[in-house]
Scaffold this active site. Structure first.
Site, short mmCIF file in Angstrom:
data_model
loop_
_atom_site.label_atom_id
_atom_site.label_comp_id
_atom_site.label_asym_id
_atom_site.label_seq_id
_atom_site.Cartn_x
_atom_site.Cartn_y
_atom_site.Cartn_z
N GLU A 163 0.82 -1.21 0.00
CA GLU A 163 0.00 0.00 0.00
C GLU A 163 0.86 1.26 0.00
O GLU A 163 1.92 1.30 0.60
CB GLU A 163 -0.94 -0.01 1.20
CG GLU A 163 -2.00 -1.09 1.03
CD GLU A 163 -3.05 -1.10 2.13
OE1 GLU A 163 -4.13 -1.65 1.87
OE2 GLU A 163 -2.80 -0.58 3.22
N CYS B 163 3.73 8.32 1.07
CA CYS B 163 4.12 7.41 2.14
C CYS B 163 4.26 6.02 1.50
O CYS B 163 3.30 5.49 0.93
CB CYS B 163 3.06 7.43 3.23
SG CYS B 163 3.40 6.27 4.55
N CYS C 102 4.70 -7.12 7.58
CA CYS C 102 5.82 -6.65 8.41
C CYS C 102 6.11 -7.67 9.50
O CYS C 102 5.18 -8.19 10.11
CB CYS C 102 5.48 -5.30 9.02
SG CYS C 102 6.84 -4.63 10.01
N CYS D 202 4.16 -4.91 15.90
CA CYS D 202 3.74 -3.91 16.88
C CYS D 202 2.23 -4.09 17.12
O CYS D 202 1.47 -4.23 16.15
CB CYS D 202 4.02 -2.50 16.36
SG CYS D 202 5.74 -2.25 15.90
N CYS E 74 -0.69 -1.99 15.32
CA CYS E 74 -0.56 -1.75 13.89
C CYS E 74 -1.21 -2.84 13.06
O CYS E 74 -0.99 -4.03 13.29
CB CYS E 74 0.93 -1.65 13.55
SG CYS E 74 1.25 -1.61 11.79
N SER F 120 10.10 5.41 15.98
CA SER F 120 8.84 5.13 16.66
C SER F 120 9.18 4.72 18.09
O SER F 120 9.71 3.64 18.32
CB SER F 120 8.11 3.96 15.99
OG SER F 120 7.85 4.29 14.65
N CYS G 135 -1.54 6.43 9.76
CA CYS G 135 -0.48 5.63 10.38
C CYS G 135 -1.02 4.38 11.05
O CYS G 135 -1.97 4.44 11.80
CB CYS G 135 0.23 6.46 11.43
SG CYS G 135 1.36 7.58 10.70
S1 SF4 Z 1 4.29 -0.09 13.11
FE1 SF4 Z 1 5.72 -0.30 11.40
S2 SF4 Z 1 7.25 -1.70 12.19
FE2 SF4 Z 1 5.50 -1.93 13.57
S3 SF4 Z 1 4.32 -3.64 12.71
FE3 SF4 Z 1 3.53 -1.75 11.81
S4 SF4 Z 1 4.60 -1.53 9.87
FE4 SF4 Z 1 5.77 -2.96 11.13
#
Ligand code: SF4
Length: 374
Positions: free
Chosen positions: A103, A116, A123, A127, A130, A239, A362
């Site tokens: 994306e 972005c 990933c 996290c 997310c 982050s 985000c």
């Molecule tokens: S915040 Fe960034 S590093 Fe963490 S799981 Fe999501 S995409 Fe991956």
């Protein structure tokens, strides 16, 4: 009877955007063309933003036919483009050849335009807040696939700017910023990611200034140290999300390998080497990491020797991710948190959100765009 040999699917044609300048030159020679054609081809891809070989009309028809037979411009397939914020935010859902999602989000403002970009499909960092992390790690993107997203955004921006110009509204028609904050952890795919940065920076091609790139990391210390030694000085965002190790490990498993003290030490060294300001990203979750005492601890953390680091804190009110029992901090709590940091002399802003309505903000990228409306 001899056993049947299973038929193998033919390899997809090579993607031109996956070839660097020297490999493009090899391809041109292989086609029996003069070497200067490689430069023309390169300019078509990165300056004229061609997305079809037939747009390259100064190349001979025979050469274009050869190129079409043996190659394609890119290897990401646009499946859906969603519009938000009156059409000034566009989220593209691409699929890779095997269907894995990628994306990309374009955000257009009166005075700037930011894309972005994803560095991985899915990933591995997991996290908890997310949506991308919930997919797991599907692929590292190639340098070309990272670049391709930017070229898509640059073409889309030209169309948006032209449409608005007809209505008398002036918008930028060139990208001003490229941020690596989409799917994935760029430092977990460092080599390809950096090759993409160098390609996009090339003054004879896409020509994006080094300072217009921002990379966001969960805090992979080796990546931060490597970046400090690169000759192109791109912006670094970390982050952080909490000043407490135990809580950070809970929110971001990567903290087990690179705890906060190691991270801050790497950031201090990075600043000492580059003299560049670092941004800390802090997603605020109601009642979890948005208490005033955490703001105090954060302030102390960012003043390791009693003076603030050369840094800036970006507070991000959390965006809803379905299936997560987390809440978005109330506005008053956000402002109180900001106030503590500012009183401590640490520059701190609250991020203005774009694309929440189309799942483009985000932490919301999860490759589920096909369910949404165009
Ligand atoms: S915040 Fe960034 S590093 Fe963490 S799981 Fe999501 S995409 Fe991956």
């Amino acid at each position: 009877m001899p056993p049947e040999t299973p038929t193998k699917a033919p390899a997809p044609p090579v993607s031109l955007i996956d070839l660097d300048r020297s490999k493009l030159a090899d391809l041109v020679t292989h086609c029996g063309e003069k070497p200067y054609r490689a430069k023309q081809l390169y300019r078509h891809l990165y300056v004229n933003l061609a997305d079809d070989v037939d747009q390259m009309t100064d190349l001979s028809r025979a050469f274009r036919e050869k190129l079409s037979d043996m190659s394609r411009i890119g290897s990401l397939h646009v499946k859906k483009v969603m519009k938000g914020d009156r059409g000034l935010t566009r989220k593209a859902l691409f699929r890779m050849d095997d269907g894995s999602p990628v994306e990309t989000v374009l955000m257009v403002y009166a005075d700037r335009a930011t894309v972005c970009v994803s560095s991985q499909s899915g990933c591995p960092m997991a996290c908890v807040f997310c949506a991308t992390g919930k997919l797991g790690h599907l692929h590292d993107l190639t340098a070309g696939q990272i670049v391709e997203q930017v070229l898509w955004a640059a073409r889309t921006l030209k169309t948006i700017a032209a449409d608005h110009a007809e209505k008398g509204e002036k918008l930028p028609d060139r990208l001003t910023n490229i941020v690596f904050m989409g799917m994935g952890e760029p430092f977990n795919n460092y080599r390809n990611w950096w090759e993409a940065v160098e390609r996009l920076h090339d003054p004879e091609g896409f020509n994006m200034g080094a300072r217009n790139f921002t990379v966001s990391t969960v805090g992979l210390v080796p990546g931060i140290r490597k970046l400090a030694d690169e000759k192109l000085q791109v912006n670094l965002a970390i982050s952080l999300h909490t000043p407490d190790d135990e809580q950070r490990t809970e929110m971001m498993p990567v903290n087990r390998s690179f705890p906060i003290a190691d991270l801050i030490a790497a950031v201090k060294d990075y600043i000492a080497k580059t003299n560049r300001r670092v941004s800390f990203e802090y997603v605020l979750l109601q009642g979890k990491n948005d208490n005033p005492d955490q703001a105090e601890r954060l302030a102390r953390l960012l003043k390791p020797d009693g003076v603030p680091l050369l840094c800036h804190v970006n507070l991000i009110p959390w965006n809803p991710v379905p299936g997560t029992p987390l809440g978005r901090s109330e506005r008053a709590r956000v402002l109180a948190f900001q106030n503590v940091l500012q009183q401590a002399g640490i520059p701190c802003t609250v991020r203005v959100e774009r694309g929440v309505d189309i799942g483009a903000a985000c932490g919301q990228l999860a490759g589920d765009g096909e369910k949404a409306e165009t």
